[in-house]
Scaffold this motif. Structure first.
Motif, mmCIF file in Angstrom:
data_model
loop_
_atom_site.group_PDB
_atom_site.id
_atom_site.type_symbol
_atom_site.label_atom_id
_atom_site.label_comp_id
_atom_site.label_asym_id
_atom_site.label_seq_id
_atom_site.Cartn_x
_atom_site.Cartn_y
_atom_site.Cartn_z
ATOM 1 N N SER A 117 -15.250 42.456 41.381
ATOM 2 C CA SER A 117 -15.267 42.195 39.852
ATOM 3 C C SER A 117 -14.208 42.979 39.005
ATOM 4 O O SER A 117 -13.465 42.719 38.053
ATOM 5 N N GLY A 118 -13.985 44.798 39.934
ATOM 6 C CA GLY A 118 -13.152 45.297 38.334
ATOM 7 C C GLY A 118 -13.756 45.306 37.068
ATOM 8 O O GLY A 118 -13.429 45.643 36.587
ATOM 9 N N GLY A 119 -14.552 45.675 37.111
ATOM 10 C CA GLY A 119 -16.202 45.349 36.018
ATOM 11 C C GLY A 119 -16.183 44.959 35.013
ATOM 12 O O GLY A 119 -15.947 44.361 33.916
ATOM 13 N N GLY A 120 -15.598 43.430 36.057
ATOM 14 C CA GLY A 120 -15.511 41.760 34.949
ATOM 15 C C GLY A 120 -16.944 41.180 34.687
ATOM 16 O O GLY A 120 -16.799 40.529 33.725
ATOM 17 N N LEU A 121 -18.077 42.196 35.514
ATOM 18 C CA LEU A 121 -19.434 41.917 34.320
ATOM 19 C C LEU A 121 -18.991 42.739 32.955
ATOM 20 O O LEU A 121 -20.082 43.677 32.663
ATOM 21 N N VAL A 122 -18.835 42.061 31.751
ATOM 22 C CA VAL A 122 -19.349 42.523 30.107
ATOM 23 C C VAL A 122 -20.538 42.669 30.329
ATOM 24 O O VAL A 122 -20.787 41.755 29.760
ATOM 25 N N ILE A 123 -21.607 43.229 30.144
ATOM 26 C CA ILE A 123 -22.792 43.341 29.146
ATOM 27 C C ILE A 123 -22.676 43.440 27.747
ATOM 28 O O ILE A 123 -21.958 44.253 27.408
ATOM 29 N N MET A 124 -22.910 41.969 27.055
ATOM 30 C CA MET A 124 -22.800 42.150 25.870
ATOM 31 C C MET A 124 -23.643 43.088 24.424
ATOM 32 O O MET A 124 -23.416 43.789 23.805
ATOM 33 N N SER A 125 -24.985 42.990 25.060
ATOM 34 C CA SER A 125 -26.656 43.758 24.948
ATOM 35 C C SER A 125 -27.216 44.160 25.591
ATOM 36 O O SER A 125 -27.347 43.695 27.247
ATOM 37 N N GLY A 126 -27.876 45.417 25.852
ATOM 38 C CA GLY A 126 -28.997 45.279 26.397
ATOM 39 C C GLY A 126 -28.298 45.687 28.044
ATOM 40 O O GLY A 126 -27.168 46.956 27.228
ATOM 41 N N ARG A 127 -28.693 45.861 29.119
ATOM 42 C CA ARG A 127 -28.471 46.685 29.999
ATOM 43 C C ARG A 127 -28.880 46.508 31.500
ATOM 44 O O ARG A 127 -29.287 44.978 31.619
ATOM 45 N N VAL A 128 -28.014 46.696 32.271
ATOM 46 C CA VAL A 128 -27.771 45.478 33.887
ATOM 47 C C VAL A 128 -29.189 45.967 34.299
ATOM 48 O O VAL A 128 -29.584 47.049 34.057
ATOM 49 N N PHE A 129 -29.902 45.349 35.230
ATOM 50 C CA PHE A 129 -31.196 45.282 35.632
ATOM 51 C C PHE A 129 -31.098 47.098 36.934
ATOM 52 O O PHE A 129 -30.283 47.121 37.463
ATOM 53 N N GLN A 130 -32.317 47.739 36.291
ATOM 54 C CA GLN A 130 -33.045 48.765 37.026
ATOM 55 C C GLN A 130 -34.134 48.460 38.635
ATOM 56 O O GLN A 130 -34.019 49.417 38.944
ATOM 57 N N ALA A 131 -34.910 47.774 37.846
ATOM 58 C CA ALA A 131 -36.515 47.740 38.491
ATOM 59 C C ALA A 131 -36.493 46.129 39.150
ATOM 60 O O ALA A 131 -35.437 45.372 38.430
ATOM 61 N N PRO A 132 -36.787 46.203 40.307
ATOM 62 C CA PRO A 132 -37.173 45.140 41.013
ATOM 63 C C PRO A 132 -37.132 43.664 40.206
ATOM 64 O O PRO A 132 -36.374 42.622 40.604
ATOM 65 N N TYR A 133 -37.431 43.257 39.627
ATOM 66 C CA TYR A 133 -38.311 42.768 38.243
ATOM 67 C C TYR A 133 -37.877 42.120 37.256
ATOM 68 O O TYR A 133 -38.620 41.573 36.360
ATOM 69 N N GLU A 134 -36.234 42.644 37.337
ATOM 70 C CA GLU A 134 -35.683 42.221 35.697
ATOM 71 C C GLU A 134 -34.214 41.661 36.027
ATOM 72 O O GLU A 134 -33.649 41.918 37.191
ATOM 73 N N CYS A 135 -34.025 40.911 34.911
ATOM 74 C CA CYS A 135 -32.821 40.370 35.340
ATOM 75 C C CYS A 135 -32.109 40.442 34.196
ATOM 76 O O CYS A 135 -32.569 41.011 33.204
ATOM 77 N N ILE A 136 -30.455 39.483 34.231
ATOM 78 C CA ILE A 136 -29.838 39.889 32.943
ATOM 79 C C ILE A 136 -29.163 38.352 32.604
ATOM 80 O O ILE A 136 -29.004 37.467 34.046
ATOM 81 N N VAL A 137 -28.918 37.449 31.799
ATOM 82 C CA VAL A 137 -28.709 36.672 32.043
ATOM 83 C C VAL A 137 -27.691 36.068 31.075
ATOM 84 O O VAL A 137 -26.809 37.228 29.864
ATOM 85 N N ASP A 138 -26.983 35.032 31.335
ATOM 86 C CA ASP A 138 -25.279 35.097 29.884
ATOM 87 C C ASP A 138 -25.673 34.502 28.653
ATOM 88 O O ASP A 138 -26.328 33.835 28.379
ATOM 89 N N ASP A 139 -24.577 34.574 28.111
ATOM 90 C CA ASP A 139 -25.065 34.651 26.670
ATOM 91 C C ASP A 139 -25.154 32.648 26.166
ATOM 92 O O ASP A 139 -26.166 32.324 25.355
ATOM 93 N N ILE A 140 -24.583 31.967 27.287
ATOM 94 C CA ILE A 140 -24.820 30.269 26.960
ATOM 95 C C ILE A 140 -26.663 30.199 27.614
ATOM 96 O O ILE A 140 -26.774 28.955 26.213
ATOM 97 N N TYR A 141 -26.623 30.815 28.543
ATOM 98 C CA TYR A 141 -27.856 30.464 28.475
ATOM 99 C C TYR A 141 -28.784 30.680 26.868
ATOM 100 O O TYR A 141 -30.042 30.941 27.111
ATOM 101 N N GLN A 142 -29.202 32.248 27.077
ATOM 102 C CA GLN A 142 -29.158 33.090 26.110
ATOM 103 C C GLN A 142 -29.696 32.412 24.858
ATOM 104 O O GLN A 142 -30.608 31.839 24.033
ATOM 105 N N LYS A 143 -28.599 31.693 24.331
ATOM 106 C CA LYS A 143 -29.015 30.864 23.168
ATOM 107 C C LYS A 143 -29.049 28.840 23.448
ATOM 108 O O LYS A 143 -29.399 28.808 22.435
ATOM 109 N N SER A 144 -28.728 28.376 24.335
ATOM 110 C CA SER A 144 -29.358 27.294 24.666
ATOM 111 C C SER A 144 -31.239 27.536 24.773
ATOM 112 O O SER A 144 -31.681 26.596 24.681
ATOM 113 N N HIS A 145 -31.364 29.382 25.229
ATOM 114 C CA HIS A 145 -32.948 28.726 25.847
ATOM 115 C C HIS A 145 -33.569 29.673 25.042
ATOM 116 O O HIS A 145 -34.592 30.144 24.550
ATOM 117 N N GLN A 146 -32.963 30.340 23.373
ATOM 118 C CA GLN A 146 -33.704 30.968 22.638
ATOM 119 C C GLN A 146 -33.856 32.734 23.122
ATOM 120 O O GLN A 146 -35.190 32.858 22.525
#
Length: 366
Positions: A117-146
């Motif tokens: 993606s050429g760095g297309g994954l833009v992290i707005m806050s926090g960090r990319v997952f590093q452990a098996p049961y970590e995840c990242i969500v997009d800003d729309i999911y974050q807003k809609s699910h609070q």
């Protein structure tokens, strides 16, 4: 004639309102349902294209929409893809649809994904997952699910910790480690697809032809990124049938209500029509009078329906930010044409019946 049409409409306000609402409902049905189908399709294609891969490589017989839960391709295929002349990077992915959250989950290797993606994954806050049961969500999911960083998400009956929020518009709403999703999907060492990045734009067609026609890749599903939307639209089962069914139902609603309204109106205005004919009104005049009244009702219904469609779309977007609805200008044109045709057809028989009335009998009608 215009004043006569307006006075006739105003004389029967309840029936006029019902007729207008019937047309409006048909317009709203077409614009919202078709807009939802097209919006979901375009949103999926847009997010896949934003990965910025040049080619999508899938198992034989797969489609971009129907293989979202299948991880059947050995991950070692990626090594053979890298051996093809013109291929620079390859990113494996496992896709899973979550019924609970009604959203897609992608399992990715962050390093390989960012290479493609050429760095297309833009992290707005926090960090990319590093452990098996970590995840990242997009800003729309974050807003809609609070949700917030550190919250727990229940994904496939397991708890994941949100470690980052990324900018929406790429891949899926939720991203998890590739190996974790492989294990949860009972497909260790298997992937759903590969995203392929070529050395340069000039190499895309050459790589595409090689992957499509040369062993050991012949038979696999290969799609150029520029063709993703068209391929999705052509392979989505039932889309055309769904659209046709919605249009038919909407046309029938408008047609039957206009037919009933105008037929009843003609019956109630028998003496009035008799008076007009006795004063010299021709059959053509009577037909135009009925048709123009019907067209006016239909036009008002179309205007209200279009306005209601946009209002409803805004409300749904606020309530469900992740639900894409696209009301296209061309479909507004189609709706106007469809509604007007159904309105004219619905008033044709009543207009013909009114024009054929005998003026003497009409004047004697009680």
């Amino acid at each position: 004639m215009a004043s006569l049409i307006v006075s006739n409409i105003q004389k029967r306000p309840t029936r006029t309102i019902v007729s207008i609402l019937a047309v409006s409902v048909g317009v709203v049905m077409i614009l919202l349902f078709v807009g939802l189908a097209q919006g979901l399709l375009k949103d999926s294609a847009h997010r896949l294209q934003n990965v910025k891969a040049d080619i999508v490589f899938q198992p034989p017989g797969s489609s971009l929409l129907l293989a979202l839960n299948s991880a059947t391709m050995p991950i070692k295929v990626g090594d053979r893809l890298l051996e093809v002349e013109g291929v620079r990077h390859v990113a494996p992915m496992v896709h899973q649809f979550s019924k609970k959250s009604f959203s897609l989950i992608f399992g990715i290797d962050p390093d390989a994904f960012n290479q493609v993606s050429g760095g297309g994954l833009v992290i707005m806050s926090g960090r990319v997952f590093q452990a098996p049961y970590e995840c990242i969500v997009d800003d729309i999911y974050q807003k809609s699910h609070q949700t917030r960083l550190g919250d727990q998400l229940r994904i496939l009956n397991h708890d994941f910790t949100i470690t980052g929020i990324f900018k929406s518009g790429i891949a899926a709403r939720m991203l998890v480690p590739l190996q974790t999703l492989q294990e949860l999907n009972d497909s260790p060492g298997k992937v759903s697809m590969f995203y392929v990045k070529c050395d340069n734009p000039a190499a895309i067609e050459r790589v595409y032809q090689h992957l499509s026609n040369q062993p050991p890749f012949k038979g696999y599903s290969v799609t150029k990124a520029s063709d993703i939307y068209n391929v999705m639209a052509s392979n989505l089962p039932g889309l055309q049938e769904f659209t046709t069914a919605i249009i038919i139902v909407s046309v029938l609603i408008s047609f039957l209500v206009i037919l009933l309204t105008m037929y009843t109106t003609i019956t109630e205005r028998t003496r009035e029509i008799g008076i007009l004919k006795s004063l010299g009104a021709s059959k053509g005049y009577i037909v135009r009078l009925i048709l123009q009244e019907s067209i006016l009702l239909t036009a008002i219904g179309i205007g209200i329906g279009i306005a209601l469609s946009f209002v409803t779309e805004r409300i749904l977007h606020r309530l469900y930010p992740s639900l894409p609805i696209e009301i296209r200008p061309e479909w507004i044109g189609y709706v106007i044409l469809i509604a007007l045709v159904s309105g004219v057809l619905g008033s044709t028989y009543p207009a013909w019946r009114a024009a054929r009335q005998d003026p003497v009998e009409a004047l004697m009608y009680e």
